[in-house]
Write an enzyme that holds these catalytic residues in place. Sequence first.
Site, short mmCIF file in Angstrom:
data_model
loop_
_atom_site.label_atom_id
_atom_site.label_comp_id
_atom_site.label_asym_id
_atom_site.label_seq_id
_atom_site.Cartn_x
_atom_site.Cartn_y
_atom_site.Cartn_z
N GLY A 5 -13.10 -18.24 3.30
CA GLY A 5 -13.51 -16.84 3.17
C GLY A 5 -13.96 -16.62 1.74
N ARG A 6 -12.95 -16.43 0.87
CA ARG A 6 -13.19 -16.14 -0.54
C ARG A 6 -14.14 -17.14 -1.21
NH1 ARG A 6 -8.80 -13.74 -3.25
NH2 ARG A 6 -7.54 -14.65 -1.60
N TYR A 20 -12.80 -9.53 0.13
CA TYR A 20 -11.70 -8.59 0.30
C TYR A 20 -11.90 -7.34 -0.55
CZ TYR A 20 -9.90 -12.89 2.30
OH TYR A 20 -9.77 -14.04 3.05
N CYS A 79 -5.40 9.82 -6.60
CA CYS A 79 -4.16 10.39 -7.13
C CYS A 79 -2.98 9.46 -6.94
CB CYS A 79 -3.90 11.73 -6.47
SG CYS A 79 -5.24 12.84 -6.80
N GLU A 80 -3.02 8.34 -7.62
CA GLU A 80 -1.95 7.34 -7.61
C GLU A 80 -2.03 6.63 -8.96
OE1 GLU A 80 -0.06 5.81 -4.89
OE2 GLU A 80 -0.98 6.83 -3.19
N ARG A 125 -7.62 -4.63 -4.36
CA ARG A 125 -6.94 -5.86 -4.78
C ARG A 125 -6.08 -5.69 -6.05
NH1 ARG A 125 -8.86 -10.18 -6.00
NH2 ARG A 125 -7.47 -11.44 -4.74
N1 LLP Z 1 -8.09 -18.47 7.94
C1 LLP Z 1 -7.02 -17.69 8.20
C2 LLP Z 1 -6.26 -17.89 9.43
C3 LLP Z 1 -6.68 -16.68 7.29
O1 LLP Z 1 -5.63 -15.91 7.54
C4 LLP Z 1 -7.44 -16.49 6.12
C5 LLP Z 1 -7.11 -15.45 5.14
C6 LLP Z 1 -8.55 -17.34 5.90
C7 LLP Z 1 -8.83 -18.32 6.83
C8 LLP Z 1 -9.43 -17.23 4.70
O2 LLP Z 1 -8.77 -17.45 3.51
P1 LLP Z 1 -9.60 -17.56 2.14
O3 LLP Z 1 -10.46 -18.78 2.23
O4 LLP Z 1 -10.41 -16.32 1.97
O5 LLP Z 1 -8.57 -17.69 1.10
N2 LLP Z 1 -6.69 -9.84 1.01
C9 LLP Z 1 -6.24 -10.99 0.25
C10 LLP Z 1 -6.48 -12.29 0.98
C11 LLP Z 1 -5.86 -12.33 2.36
C12 LLP Z 1 -6.17 -13.60 3.08
C13 LLP Z 1 -5.77 -13.52 4.50
N3 LLP Z 1 -6.10 -14.66 5.27
C14 LLP Z 1 -6.91 -10.98 -1.12
O6 LLP Z 1 -7.67 -10.06 -1.39
O7 LLP Z 1 -6.65 -11.84 -1.94
#
Ligand code: LLP
Length: 431
Positions: free
Chosen positions: A291-292, A389, A359-360, A328
Amino acid sequence: MSRPLDFFGYQNGQLSAGGIELSEITKKVGTPVYVYSADGFLSPLQALQKGLSPLRESTICYAVKSNSSLAILKLLGSAGAGADLVSGGELYRAKLAEIAPEKIVFSGVGKTAEEILSGLRYGPNGIYSFHVESIEELKLIQETAKRHQLTARVAFRLNPNINPKTHPYISTGLKRNKFGLQREELLEAAKLSVNMSHVQLCGLSIHIGSQLLSLDPLKEAFLALSQVIGDVEAIISRPLEFADLGGGVGVSYELKGPRPPRLSDYTKLIVKAFGARSVFKSRLRVLIEPGRTLSANAGVLVTQVLFRKHRRKKDFLIVDAGMNDLIRPALYQSKHAVVPVRRNSRGKSFPTDLVGPVCESSDCFASEIPLSSQLQAGDQLALLSSGAYGMSMAGTYNSRVRPAEVLIKDGQWRVIRDRETLEDLVRGEHL
Ligand code: LLP
């Protein structure tokens, strides 16, 4: 591994991407606005594709949750990516972006019967795999598929009890986390699946956490997964078709300092564990769910200064973006580098808290960072590394409309999502 300014930089003193000055965009679209660089998404995707090319078969299932905008899904889908989904809403988005069913996996601990059915009905034969996280879920998938005379392809998600050494909110592979099946449960589920008429066990999956800054926990997780594959195959008396290695590789949120793992080292690790020279001799199709890695440094959030509040030891710069737009920092104490949209050498730097209008007190993007004391109302700033995200976690707290999104591609820019309106804000409400 990408850095905050890999795809954005100064051109004639103006923060730009792909030859477009961001101030040109804000002049037309206003602020706050998320601005993305198509290259920012495509370049890490291509690096991963290249790194995995020695494998017999691999698929990059983009974790839609990190940035779920339709235009981004379309961009990545057209470049060969599939999708890792966690809800019926994401499935709907994948469908609109025409992501191929054989490249879609559905993870998540709480799938409903309705969501399972939409996965079964995606394309002519349903999605590639439901990644099952509990025995009850497995039973629900069997029941749902049977009721509709369909077959569900499934994988079991292993919880290997490995510490990913990341923020506790984004760690998912420890025993205490709600995710996946522990080894014993997983083997039990494999036995049950043998007698399930409408479920076909095709693979195993793993995802231990996000923003991992070392490859060691991943190496450990791949090993744990490898060790379960043989046991499962013995139970079901046939070979599995694929292994999904999840996402989680971290990116740099800092302008300077150590770099997180290189993508080439990550893919080498995968090829070593599952490629031609591994015990599996490349017989398994390998999936990953980044993802990221693909989205974080492809986007920035541009905001405008509303006011300056002077205090003896630090100033507050109040900007028009808030924690509802980018949660985040408030949620994970994460740090996003802040740079001016117009490079400005005027003024001494002074310790500044960059805060939003919500307001936080947690509505604070950065605390006591050195920013020019000359920055004033009307000046614009960019919060870097906001492509992952950011918008996907945005909300409307304080009844604030969500920002617009813009994509820069091939030297042109376009709005890929309009700024929400007040009508959008109350849609579906009744007096
Ligand atoms: N696969 C599964 C099953 C996941 O739960 C996630 C992320 C990914 C792949 C992708 O992960 P990445 O490659 O993006 O690290 N909101 C948080 C991150 C939450 C991630 C949740 N799961 C943040 O802003 O850091």
